[in-house]
Design a protein around this motif. Structure first.
Motif, mmCIF file in Angstrom:
data_model
loop_
_atom_site.group_PDB
_atom_site.id
_atom_site.type_symbol
_atom_site.label_atom_id
_atom_site.label_comp_id
_atom_site.label_asym_id
_atom_site.label_seq_id
_atom_site.Cartn_x
_atom_site.Cartn_y
_atom_site.Cartn_z
ATOM 1 N N CYS B 212 -27.435 -3.831 44.586
ATOM 2 C CA CYS B 212 -26.985 -2.397 45.271
ATOM 3 C C CYS B 212 -26.520 -2.719 46.406
ATOM 4 O O CYS B 212 -27.136 -3.463 47.486
ATOM 5 C CB CYS B 212 -28.155 -1.565 45.170
ATOM 6 S SG CYS B 212 -28.087 0.132 45.906
ATOM 7 N N ALA B 228 -31.308 -6.345 52.011
ATOM 8 C CA ALA B 228 -31.533 -5.083 51.685
ATOM 9 C C ALA B 228 -30.485 -4.850 50.467
ATOM 10 O O ALA B 228 -29.489 -5.434 50.222
ATOM 11 C CB ALA B 228 -30.804 -3.796 52.698
ATOM 12 N N GLY B 229 -30.964 -4.011 49.512
ATOM 13 C CA GLY B 229 -30.316 -3.822 48.230
ATOM 14 C C GLY B 229 -30.502 -4.592 46.954
ATOM 15 O O GLY B 229 -29.979 -4.368 45.950
ATOM 16 N N ASP B 230 -31.386 -5.537 47.370
ATOM 17 C CA ASP B 230 -31.875 -6.478 46.531
ATOM 18 C C ASP B 230 -32.863 -5.935 45.273
ATOM 19 O O ASP B 230 -33.983 -6.181 45.426
ATOM 20 C CB ASP B 230 -32.370 -7.802 47.155
ATOM 21 C CG ASP B 230 -32.122 -9.039 45.936
ATOM 22 O OD1 ASP B 230 -31.837 -8.841 44.826
ATOM 23 O OD2 ASP B 230 -32.236 -10.011 46.599
ATOM 24 N N ILE B 231 -32.144 -5.220 44.443
ATOM 25 C CA ILE B 231 -33.092 -4.376 43.614
ATOM 26 C C ILE B 231 -33.415 -4.996 42.109
ATOM 27 O O ILE B 231 -33.957 -4.312 41.413
ATOM 28 C CB ILE B 231 -32.428 -2.813 43.476
ATOM 29 C CG1 ILE B 231 -31.083 -2.902 42.609
ATOM 30 C CG2 ILE B 231 -32.312 -2.053 44.667
ATOM 31 C CD1 ILE B 231 -30.706 -1.723 42.133
ATOM 32 N N HIS B 233 -35.293 -7.201 41.342
ATOM 33 C CA HIS B 233 -36.594 -7.549 41.084
ATOM 34 C C HIS B 233 -37.627 -6.467 41.291
ATOM 35 O O HIS B 233 -38.764 -6.628 41.487
ATOM 36 C CB HIS B 233 -37.174 -8.771 41.881
ATOM 37 C CG HIS B 233 -35.890 -9.938 41.562
ATOM 38 N ND1 HIS B 233 -36.251 -10.703 40.387
ATOM 39 C CD2 HIS B 233 -35.040 -10.360 41.976
ATOM 40 C CE1 HIS B 233 -35.147 -11.650 40.045
ATOM 41 N NE2 HIS B 233 -34.408 -11.252 41.310
ATOM 42 N N ILE B 234 -37.118 -5.265 41.280
ATOM 43 C CA ILE B 234 -38.020 -4.118 41.433
ATOM 44 C C ILE B 234 -38.667 -3.956 39.987
ATOM 45 O O ILE B 234 -38.120 -4.115 38.897
ATOM 46 C CB ILE B 234 -37.549 -2.891 41.960
ATOM 47 C CG1 ILE B 234 -36.815 -2.900 43.269
ATOM 48 C CG2 ILE B 234 -38.213 -1.465 41.510
ATOM 49 C CD1 ILE B 234 -36.050 -1.787 43.767
ATOM 50 N N ARG B 235 -40.248 -3.773 39.921
ATOM 51 C CA ARG B 235 -40.848 -3.865 38.840
ATOM 52 C C ARG B 235 -40.393 -2.253 38.103
ATOM 53 O O ARG B 235 -40.441 -1.245 38.700
ATOM 54 C CB ARG B 235 -42.262 -3.621 39.324
ATOM 55 C CG ARG B 235 -43.012 -3.717 37.869
ATOM 56 C CD ARG B 235 -44.510 -3.706 38.230
ATOM 57 N NE ARG B 235 -45.651 -3.969 37.203
ATOM 58 C CZ ARG B 235 -46.951 -3.937 37.288
ATOM 59 N NH1 ARG B 235 -47.368 -4.078 38.565
ATOM 60 N NH2 ARG B 235 -47.557 -4.221 36.194
ATOM 61 N N CYS B 251 -39.197 -7.133 35.899
ATOM 62 C CA CYS B 251 -38.296 -7.080 37.166
ATOM 63 C C CYS B 251 -37.021 -6.429 36.147
ATOM 64 O O CYS B 251 -36.598 -6.660 35.303
ATOM 65 C CB CYS B 251 -37.694 -8.420 37.363
ATOM 66 S SG CYS B 251 -39.088 -9.330 38.458
#
Lengths: 385, 385
Positions: B212, B228-231, B233-235, B251
Motif C-alpha cells: 500500500c 509504511a504501507g507494508d500491509i 503481513h497484517i493478520r 498474513c
C-alpha cells in the motif's frame, strides 16, 4: 508551531517568540521580506498587543536597535478536558505554560447547557485567579469524549454524550473555541509536551472504549471526515462470538475495552462496572483481573501490529484509565507487536505509557487553541482586519 | 508542488510555472519579498537556465515589463519503473508531460549492474529521441519492487531482488537519482495525475504480494523507517492454518496475494504460477479462479476496513496485476469495507481501480524526480552554490 518557511505574520510572531529574531533587522534578514513589509507586520502585531518593543538598556555606541519580544501577559487560552464524569481545565499562556488549573467531577450526561455553563464559570474564575481580564482569553480548546465534526465543533452521534448530538459547542462561548475528540487532544498534548521532536506518533487511549490519536509528520491526522483513529471497531481474530453494540462482532473494544473487561469480571463474580473498577481489582492483586488485562494487551497488540506495519510510527503511547496498570497491559501489547510486526518497523519502535497522564487532554486542548491562534491564516486575518 | 507559503526560490519557480506571476513585480507583490531579494533569486534561476525573461511584444506605452516564463526545453527527468520482469521509462519535462517513453522485458533478478546499465542506455536513447542532450537530464526517479531506504536509495532485504540488497542505486547514474519502492511511486503517480485535489489516498497494489502507498495531506507518508504501507503481513481472521514465508501465519498476502491464489489454483488442478496466470484464468471464465479472486477481495477488504477506520481516506485505489479483473476483486473488497468500517468513514469513501494503470509507477517516479528537483531546499542549494 507554524510552517517551516518564514514569510507570514504568524512566522514573524514565532521567530520573535522563539528568540530567533529580536529586532526588525533580524526579521528582515531571516525571512528575506522587505523592511517595509516587516515594519507593517510588526506594527500590526504591536497594535494587537501580541508583541512589544523596547530600547535595549546597554548600548555600545550609536542608537541601539529596539528589542522585540512576545507580550504574553495580556493573553491566555483555556484547555478544557471533558470526560464522562470530569471536567479539567488548564489556563495557559501563549508559550504553553499553565498559569492556573481546576478539576471538577461533572457528568457529561447532564447535557451541553449545564456542562458548558460550568466550563464558562470555571474559566472566568481561573482568569480572575491569574489576574487577567476575560478579554485576555484569546481562544479555547475543548476535548470531548466522542466524535466531533472539527470544522463546526459539533459532536457527531456521540454514544456516551446524550443531548450533545449536533450541539454547536463553540456558540456557547464568547471566545473563539475549537472542539475535538478527547483522543486527538491527548495525542497533541502528549506529542508537544513529551515527544516534540518525534514525527510520527500514535496515542492509544484504553478506557471504556479504545481510540487512537494520530500524529503524522508532526501534525494531527484527522482524515477526510475527521474520524481517523477510530480503531475500537477493527476486527480481531478468534473472537467472532463477541458481539459489539455497533452491530458487528469481534470489534477490538468489545473484546479488550474497559467496559468489556468489567463485564467479564462481573461474570466471574467480581464486582466491576467500569475500567477504573478493573484497575482497582488489578491493584488489589486479583488474578482474574490481572489475567484479563494482560490478555486485553495481546488483543490490542494484534491491532497495533497491523497499524505499525501500515503507519510505521516512531512512538506508540498508551494512555487512558487502563494505562494506570500499564505494566500488565503493555506486556501483552509489546509481546504481540514484536511477534507480528515487521522487524524493520519495530527495531527502533518505542512503546511507552503516557507521560502527561491525566493532564494530556487539557494540555492538548490548550495547545490546539494556541496553535490555531498563532497559525498564519488566523494571524493574517487579525493583522488585516 | 512545493510549500503553501511563498517566500523561497522554489516557490518563485512554481509561481512562474503556474502562470500566477509573469513579472518580477508580480513576484514581489505575491510573496511580499523585497525587490532586491526577488531579483537576486530570479537572476540565479535565469543563470541556471530554469527561467527565461523576454520583453512582451505589444506595448501600450512606456517600457513594458519583462515577462518571465519557465524554460522547460532544456530540462528533463526520467521516471523509471522496475518490476520483477519489466522496465518502463517515461522521459518527462518539468511540468510532468511525457516527452518519450520505452518498455522492455528485463528480469530484476539479473542484478543491479545489468539492469541499471540497461536503464542508463535507454534513458540516453530517449533523450536522443527527444532531441535533448544528457545534460538536460536534471533528476531521475526509480521505483523498485522491494523495500528501500529512501534517504540512501539502497534496497533493504528485498525478497525478489537477488543481488540488490544494500546496492547504492543512485551511485550508478551520473544524474541525481531518488529511489523508492514501487507502491509508493504508484501512489504518487496516481495521486498527481488522477486525484490531485484529494488529501488522503491509499493505493493498494494487489500483485504477487500486497502493498500500500499512503498519501497523507497530499504527500507520501513513508513513516519512521520508510516501511509504511507494508500491509502484506497484517493478520487476517479465519486463516490461522495458512503459513507465510515471513514465519507468521494468516498474513494477508499469504492468503490473498497473486502467488497464493496461483498456488491454490494449482492445487485445484489448474495451471497457474503467477498473478497474471490467475488473471488469464478469470478472463477465460474459470469459475474456481473467479471465486478465489472474489474471496481474496473479501480478505483484502477486511484489512482495508480496519485501515479505513484508522486512516479515514477519501479515496482507495486498487492497482497491481489483479486489478485487471477488478470487477471481481473490487466486489469482495467493497462488500467487506462497507460491512466492517464505520459509516462516518465510508459514506463519502471512493474505492476505484487505478486510472493510470501500467503507467502509474513510471509517472510517479518521474514526479518524485520533478518535485525533488523543484523543492525549496534543493533549489536553495542550486541558487546559493
Amino acid at each position: 508551531m507554524t510552517g517551516d518557511v518564514p514569510g507570514t505574520p504568524g512566522d514573524v510572531l514565532t521567530l520573535i517568540g522563539s528568540g530567533s529574531a529580536t529586532t526588525r533587522s533580524d526579521l528582515a534578514r531571516i525571512t528575506g521580506l522587505a523592511r517595509s513589509t516587516i515594519s507593517q507586520r510588526v506594527d500590526a502585531l504591536i497594535e494587537r498587543g501580541l508583541v512589544e518593543e523596547a530600547h535595549a538598556g546597554d548600548s555600545t555606541g550609536g542608537r541601539p536597535p529596539r528589542q522585540l519580544r512576545l507580550h504574553t501577559e495580556d493573553h491566555a487560552v483555556a484547555g478544557v478536558d471533558l470526560g464522562a464524569t470530569h471536567c479539567r481545565i488548564a489556563l495557559m499562556d501563549l508559550t504553553g505554560q499553565v498559569i492556573a488549573e481546576a478539576e471538577d467531577p461533572i457528568r457529561i450526561a447532564e447535557g451541553p447547557v449545564t456542562v458548558l455553563d460550568h466550563v464558562d464559570r470555571r474559566v472566568r474564575e481561573l482568569l480572575d485567579r491569574a489576574g487577567r481580564p476575560y478579554a485576555a482569553l484569546r481562544a479555547m480548546g475543548v476535548g470531548v469524549p466522542g466524535p466531533v465534526e472539527f470544522a463546526t465543533g459539533r459532536p457527531n452521534n456521540p454514544p456516551i454524550m446524550p443531548g450533545w448530538n449536533g450541539y454547536p459547542i463553540p456558540d456557547h462561548f464568547a471566545t473563539m473555541s475549537l472542539v475535538d475528540n478527547d483522543v486527538n487532544v491527548m495525542a497533541l498534548g502528549e506529542h508537544r509536551n513529551a515527544f516534540p521532536m518525534v514525527r510520527h506518533l500514535l496515542f492509544v487511549k484504553v478506557g471504556t472504549g479504545i481510540g487512537c490519536g494520530i500524529v503524522a509528520d508532526g501534525g494531527l491526522h484527522r482524515g477526510a471526515q475527521g474520524s481517523a483513529g477510530d480503531i475500537g471497531h477493527i476486527r480481531v481474530s478468534g473472537h467472532d462470538d463477541v458481539t459489539c453494540h455497533c452491530g458487528n462482532s469481534a470489534c477490538l473494544e468489545a473484546v479488550a475495552g474497559g467496559h468489556a473487561l468489567a463485564r467479564r469480571l462481573t461474570e466471574l463474580g467480581l464486582a466491576a462496572e467500569t475500567g477504573s473498577d478493573v484497575v482497582a481489582l488489578v491493584q488489589k492483586g486479583s488474578t482474574p483481573a490481572l489475567r484479563l488485562v494482560r490478555e486485553a494487551g495481546r488483543v490490542i497488540g494484534e491491532v497495533l501490529a497491523g497499524l505499525v506495519n501500515f503507519f510505521n510510527p516512531e512512538v506508540i503511547v498508551i494512555g487512558g484509565v487502563l494505562a494506570r496498570v500499564h505494566e500488565h497491559l503493555m506486556a501483552g501489547i509489546r509481546e504481540t507487536v514484536y511477534q507480528r510486526s515487521l522487524p524493520l518497523a519495530t527495531h527502533e519502535l518505542v512503546i511507552v505509557p503516557s507521560r502527561t497522564g491525566v493532564d494530556a487532554a487539557a494540555l492538548g486542548a490548550g495547545t490546539l487553541a494556541i496553535e490555531h491562534y498563532l497559525a498564519p491564516d488566523n494571524i493574517n486575518r487579525i493583522v488585516t482586519c
